[in-house]
Design a protein around this motif. Structure first.
Motif, PDB file in Angstrom:
ATOM      1  N   ALA A 155       1.086  -1.591   0.207  1.00 46.33           N
ATOM      2  CA  ALA A 155      -0.353   0.517  -0.363  1.00 46.33           C
ATOM      3  C   ALA A 155       0.857   1.192  -0.218  1.00 46.33           C
ATOM      4  CB  ALA A 155      -0.744   0.368   1.167  1.00 46.33           C
ATOM      5  N   ALA A 156       2.099   1.052   0.606  1.00 44.13           N
ATOM      6  CA  ALA A 156       3.030   2.714   0.808  1.00 44.13           C
ATOM      7  C   ALA A 156       3.515   2.337  -0.768  1.00 44.13           C
ATOM      8  CB  ALA A 156       4.185   2.252   1.814  1.00 44.13           C
ATOM      9  N   THR A 157       4.102   1.560  -0.993  1.00 44.86           N
ATOM     10  CA  THR A 157       4.314   1.373  -2.380  1.00 44.86           C
ATOM     11  C   THR A 157       3.300   2.252  -3.279  1.00 44.86           C
ATOM     12  OG1 THR A 157       6.057   0.024  -2.019  1.00 44.86           O
ATOM     13  CG2 THR A 157       5.772   0.353  -4.688  1.00 44.86           C
ATOM     14  N   ALA A 158       2.292   1.369  -3.467  1.00 41.51           N
ATOM     15  CA  ALA A 158       0.956   2.096  -4.493  1.00 41.51           C
ATOM     16  C   ALA A 158       0.503   3.662  -4.211  1.00 41.51           C
ATOM     17  CB  ALA A 158      -0.015   1.530  -3.991  1.00 41.51           C
ATOM     18  N   ARG A 159       0.864   3.867  -2.616  1.00 45.33           N
ATOM     19  CA  ARG A 159       0.700   5.997  -2.135  1.00 45.33           C
ATOM     20  C   ARG A 159       2.274   6.570  -2.493  1.00 45.33           C
ATOM     21  NH1 ARG A 159      -3.615   4.352   2.716  1.00 45.33           N
ATOM     22  NH2 ARG A 159      -5.046   2.515   1.733  1.00 45.33           N
ATOM     23  N   SER A 160       2.920   6.085  -3.049  1.00 48.33           N
ATOM     24  CA  SER A 160       3.937   6.585  -3.314  1.00 48.33           C
ATOM     25  C   SER A 160       4.506   7.752  -1.668  1.00 48.33           C
ATOM     26  CB  SER A 160       3.698   8.018  -3.769  1.00 48.33           C
ATOM     27  OG  SER A 160       3.561   7.374  -5.210  1.00 48.33           O
ATOM     28  N   CYS A 161       4.368   6.974  -0.826  1.00 45.52           N
ATOM     29  CA  CYS A 161       4.538   6.974   0.544  1.00 45.52           C
ATOM     30  C   CYS A 161       5.832   7.087   0.670  1.00 45.52           C
ATOM     31  CB  CYS A 161       3.848   6.121   1.879  1.00 45.52           C
ATOM     32  SG  CYS A 161       2.617   6.222   1.990  1.00 45.52           S
ATOM     33  N   ASP A 162       6.522   7.533   1.788  1.00 46.84           N
ATOM     34  CA  ASP A 162       8.326   8.527   1.999  1.00 46.84           C
ATOM     35  C   ASP A 162       8.420   7.080   2.619  1.00 46.84           C
ATOM     36  OD1 ASP A 162       8.293  10.263   0.847  1.00 46.84           O
ATOM     37  OD2 ASP A 162       7.566  11.422   1.631  1.00 46.84           O
ATOM     38  N   VAL A 163       8.029   6.794   3.859  1.00 43.24           N
ATOM     39  CA  VAL A 163       8.909   5.986   4.763  1.00 43.24           C
ATOM     40  C   VAL A 163       6.963   5.812   5.870  1.00 43.24           C
ATOM     41  CG1 VAL A 163       8.319   7.878   7.293  1.00 43.24           C
ATOM     42  CG2 VAL A 163       9.503   5.939   7.408  1.00 43.24           C
ATOM     43  N   VAL A 164       7.402   3.547   6.144  1.00 43.96           N
ATOM     44  CA  VAL A 164       6.318   3.050   6.650  1.00 43.96           C
ATOM     45  C   VAL A 164       6.922   2.485   7.843  1.00 43.96           C
ATOM     46  CG1 VAL A 164       4.650   1.197   6.218  1.00 43.96           C
ATOM     47  CG2 VAL A 164       5.904   1.880   4.292  1.00 43.96           C
ATOM     48  N   PHE A 165       6.105   3.154   9.041  1.00 39.15           N
ATOM     49  CA  PHE A 165       6.191   2.258  10.594  1.00 39.15           C
ATOM     50  C   PHE A 165       5.439   1.490  10.555  1.00 39.15           C
ATOM     51  CE2 PHE A 165       7.480   7.204  10.460  1.00 39.15           C
ATOM     52  CZ  PHE A 165       8.703   6.172  10.813  1.00 39.15           C
ATOM     53  N   VAL A 166       6.104  -0.142  10.648  1.00 38.13           N
ATOM     54  CA  VAL A 166       5.168  -1.397  11.323  1.00 38.13           C
ATOM     55  C   VAL A 166       5.381  -1.998  12.804  1.00 38.13           C
ATOM     56  CG1 VAL A 166       5.063  -3.811  10.228  1.00 38.13           C
ATOM     57  CG2 VAL A 166       5.726  -2.486   8.759  1.00 38.13           C
ATOM     58  N   ASP A 167       4.258  -1.205  12.988  1.00 40.02           N
ATOM     59  CA  ASP A 167       3.742  -2.279  14.477  1.00 40.02           C
ATOM     60  C   ASP A 167       4.110  -3.025  14.754  1.00 40.02           C
ATOM     61  OD1 ASP A 167       3.796  -1.908  16.926  1.00 40.02           O
ATOM     62  OD2 ASP A 167       1.615  -1.411  17.230  1.00 40.02           O
ATOM     63  N   THR A 168       4.692  -4.247  15.417  1.00 40.09           N
ATOM     64  CA  THR A 168       4.661  -5.267  15.518  1.00 40.09           C
ATOM     65  C   THR A 168       4.339  -5.418  16.925  1.00 40.09           C
ATOM     66  OG1 THR A 168       7.143  -6.020  16.075  1.00 40.09           O
ATOM     67  CG2 THR A 168       6.325  -5.628  13.813  1.00 40.09           C
ATOM     68  N   ALA A 169       3.957  -6.996  17.254  1.00 42.41           N
ATOM     69  CA  ALA A 169       3.244  -7.846  18.200  1.00 42.41           C
ATOM     70  C   ALA A 169       4.451  -7.577  19.267  1.00 42.41           C
ATOM     71  CB  ALA A 169       2.737  -8.999  18.077  1.00 42.41           C
ATOM     72  N   GLY A 170       3.805  -7.083  20.720  1.00 43.86           N
ATOM     73  CA  GLY A 170       4.829  -7.163  22.009  1.00 43.86           C
ATOM     74  C   GLY A 170       4.836  -8.128  22.240  1.00 43.86           C
ATOM     75  N   ARG A 171       5.761  -9.304  22.751  1.00 42.43           N
ATOM     76  CA  ARG A 171       6.021 -10.333  22.671  1.00 42.43           C
ATOM     77  C   ARG A 171       7.532 -10.302  23.868  1.00 42.43           C
ATOM     78  NH1 ARG A 171       5.809 -12.182  17.243  1.00 42.43           N
ATOM     79  NH2 ARG A 171       4.890 -10.777  17.509  1.00 42.43           N
ATOM     80  N   LEU A 172       7.307 -11.208  24.448  1.00 44.51           N
ATOM     81  CA  LEU A 172       8.200 -11.144  25.899  1.00 44.51           C
ATOM     82  C   LEU A 172       9.625 -12.388  25.266  1.00 44.51           C
ATOM     83  CD1 LEU A 172       6.781 -13.754  28.958  1.00 44.51           C
ATOM     84  CD2 LEU A 172       7.642 -10.853  28.860  1.00 44.51           C
ATOM     85  N   HIS A 173      10.975 -11.606  24.954  1.00 47.67           N
ATOM     86  CA  HIS A 173      12.218 -12.244  24.021  1.00 47.67           C
ATOM     87  C   HIS A 173      12.848 -13.262  24.623  1.00 47.67           C
ATOM     88  CE1 HIS A 173      13.328 -10.557  28.368  1.00 47.67           C
ATOM     89  NE2 HIS A 173      14.480 -11.260  28.137  1.00 47.67           N
ATOM     90  N   THR A 174      11.266 -13.800  25.614  1.00 50.70           N
ATOM     91  CA  THR A 174      12.050 -15.401  26.396  1.00 50.70           C
ATOM     92  C   THR A 174      10.900 -16.029  24.994  1.00 50.70           C
ATOM     93  OG1 THR A 174      10.526 -15.165  28.029  1.00 50.70           O
ATOM     94  CG2 THR A 174      13.119 -14.837  27.907  1.00 50.70           C
ATOM     95  N   LYS A 175       9.608 -16.714  24.367  1.00 48.63           N
ATOM     96  CA  LYS A 175       9.456 -16.891  24.386  1.00 48.63           C
ATOM     97  C   LYS A 175       8.957 -16.594  22.692  1.00 48.63           C
ATOM     98  CE  LYS A 175       6.085 -16.956  27.388  1.00 48.63           C
ATOM     99  NZ  LYS A 175       6.164 -18.115  27.975  1.00 48.63           N
ATOM    100  N   THR A 176      10.056 -18.188  22.291  1.00 51.13           N
ATOM    101  CA  THR A 176      10.902 -18.575  21.173  1.00 51.13           C
ATOM    102  C   THR A 176       9.952 -18.343  19.840  1.00 51.13           C
ATOM    103  OG1 THR A 176      12.069 -19.842  21.998  1.00 51.13           O
ATOM    104  CG2 THR A 176      12.315 -20.325  19.486  1.00 51.13           C
ATOM    105  N   PRO A 177       8.844 -19.186  20.278  1.00 51.30           N
ATOM    106  CA  PRO A 177       8.226 -18.780  18.703  1.00 51.30           C
ATOM    107  C   PRO A 177       7.542 -17.267  18.808  1.00 51.30           C
ATOM    108  CG  PRO A 177       6.979 -20.966  20.406  1.00 51.30           C
ATOM    109  CD  PRO A 177       8.202 -20.148  20.938  1.00 51.30           C
ATOM    110  N   LEU A 178       6.770 -17.005  19.398  1.00 47.46           N
ATOM    111  CA  LEU A 178       6.384 -15.724  19.054  1.00 47.46           C
ATOM    112  C   LEU A 178       7.507 -15.096  18.511  1.00 47.46           C
ATOM    113  CD1 LEU A 178       4.159 -14.480  21.949  1.00 47.46           C
ATOM    114  CD2 LEU A 178       4.078 -15.314  19.429  1.00 47.46           C
TER     115      LEU A 178
END
Length: 280
Positions: A155-178
């Motif tokens: 979508a950012a490419t199609a809309r000619s945006c300059d920058v995209v900020f992708v929010d990822t799921a907060g998770r404990l760093h010890t949870k390997t699958p996540l």
């Protein structure tokens, strides 16, 4: 905590009691035992508080200057920034602050709600998007996070945006699958745009002290971080962990977060930071 250090360094005589208190103060400020001991060895030769302060200030500045790096300018459009961190670190609010800064610089940002584990996270990013007038790409809770990130980059490419900020799921760093899923999100974004994500920034809460070290280390092992943002420096945060982060991981520190509004994000300036904790 830093006021205690300022008061200590005002003393004329640097005796055994002075250095014992200096050690206790640095440890309480989350500087960390290894770095504290190294600094103590460096300053014990001095007999006056003002000399200790001068040498301590130089040591602090030398360490932080190695990691103080502003983000790279946008060369590829859209520049895709993947933002990571555990729940409660201020990740989503930080993304809003980053978007606000981008707009102030004349850039067109786009936000991607790839934290699909929590409906509140999606809603929070959408609220910020509406408040700032920034488009948000989102799907319902439980959607595949990698697919949402893919759609956002497209979508950012199609809309000619300059920058995209992708929010990822907060998770404990010890949870390997996540943590493994973060690697998947990164790979899928690369399929949407070659080289994406161009940046991987980890948001760390200064108030958790030395616990920030293993968090940053695990995220770095998973997605190869390119920068750090340290938040919650507006309250009782001791912030000494910044020194340990610089000493152990040597990752670039881009920003400091000091409040909850969209403007409470500043470029990391080591001299100003050290003045704040040492100057009388």
């Amino acid at each position: 905590m830093w006021q205690r250090l300022k008061n200590l360094l005002r003393r004329r005589e640097a005796d055994a009691a002075f250095f014992a208190e200096l050690e206790a103060t640095l440890l309480a400020a989350d500087v960390g035992p290894a770095l504290t001991e190294r600094w103590l060895q460096q300053v014990r030769k001095w007999k006056r508080g003002e000399d200790v302060e001068r040498e301590l200030r130089e040591a602090m500045l030398m360490l932080l200057q190695k990691v103080a790096q502003p983000p790279q300018p946008v060369k590829v459009r859209p520049r895709v920034v993947m933002v990571l961190g555990v729940n409660g670190a201020g990740k989503t609010t930080t993304i809003a602050k980053l978007a606000s800064r981008a707009m102030a610089q004349g850039q067109q940002p786009l936000l991607v709600a790839a934290d699909t584990f929590r409906a509140a996270a999606i809603e929070q990013l959408q609220v910020w998007g509406n408040r700032l007038g920034v488009p948000v790409i989102a799907q319902k809770m439980g959607s595949d996070a990698a697919a949402v990130a893919f759609d956002g980059v497209k979508a950012a490419t199609a809309r000619s945006c300059d920058v995209v900020f992708v929010d990822t799921a907060g998770r404990l760093h010890t949870k390997t699958p996540l943590m493994d899923e973060l690697a998947k999100v990164r790979r899928v974004m690369g399929k949407a745009l070659e080289g994406a994500p161009h940046e991987r920034w980890c948001v760390l809460d200064a108030m958790i002290g030395q616990n920030a070290i293993p968090q940053a280390r695990h995220f770095h092992e998973t997605v190869q971080l390119t920068g750090l943002i340290v938040t919650k420096l507006d309250g009782t945060a001791r912030a000494g962990v910044l020194f340990t982060l610089a000493d152990t991981l040597a990752l670039p520190v881009h920003y400091l977060g000091r409040g909850e509004t969209a403007h409470d994000l500043e470029l990391f300036d080591p001299a100003s930071f050290i003045d704040a904790i040492l100057s009388h």
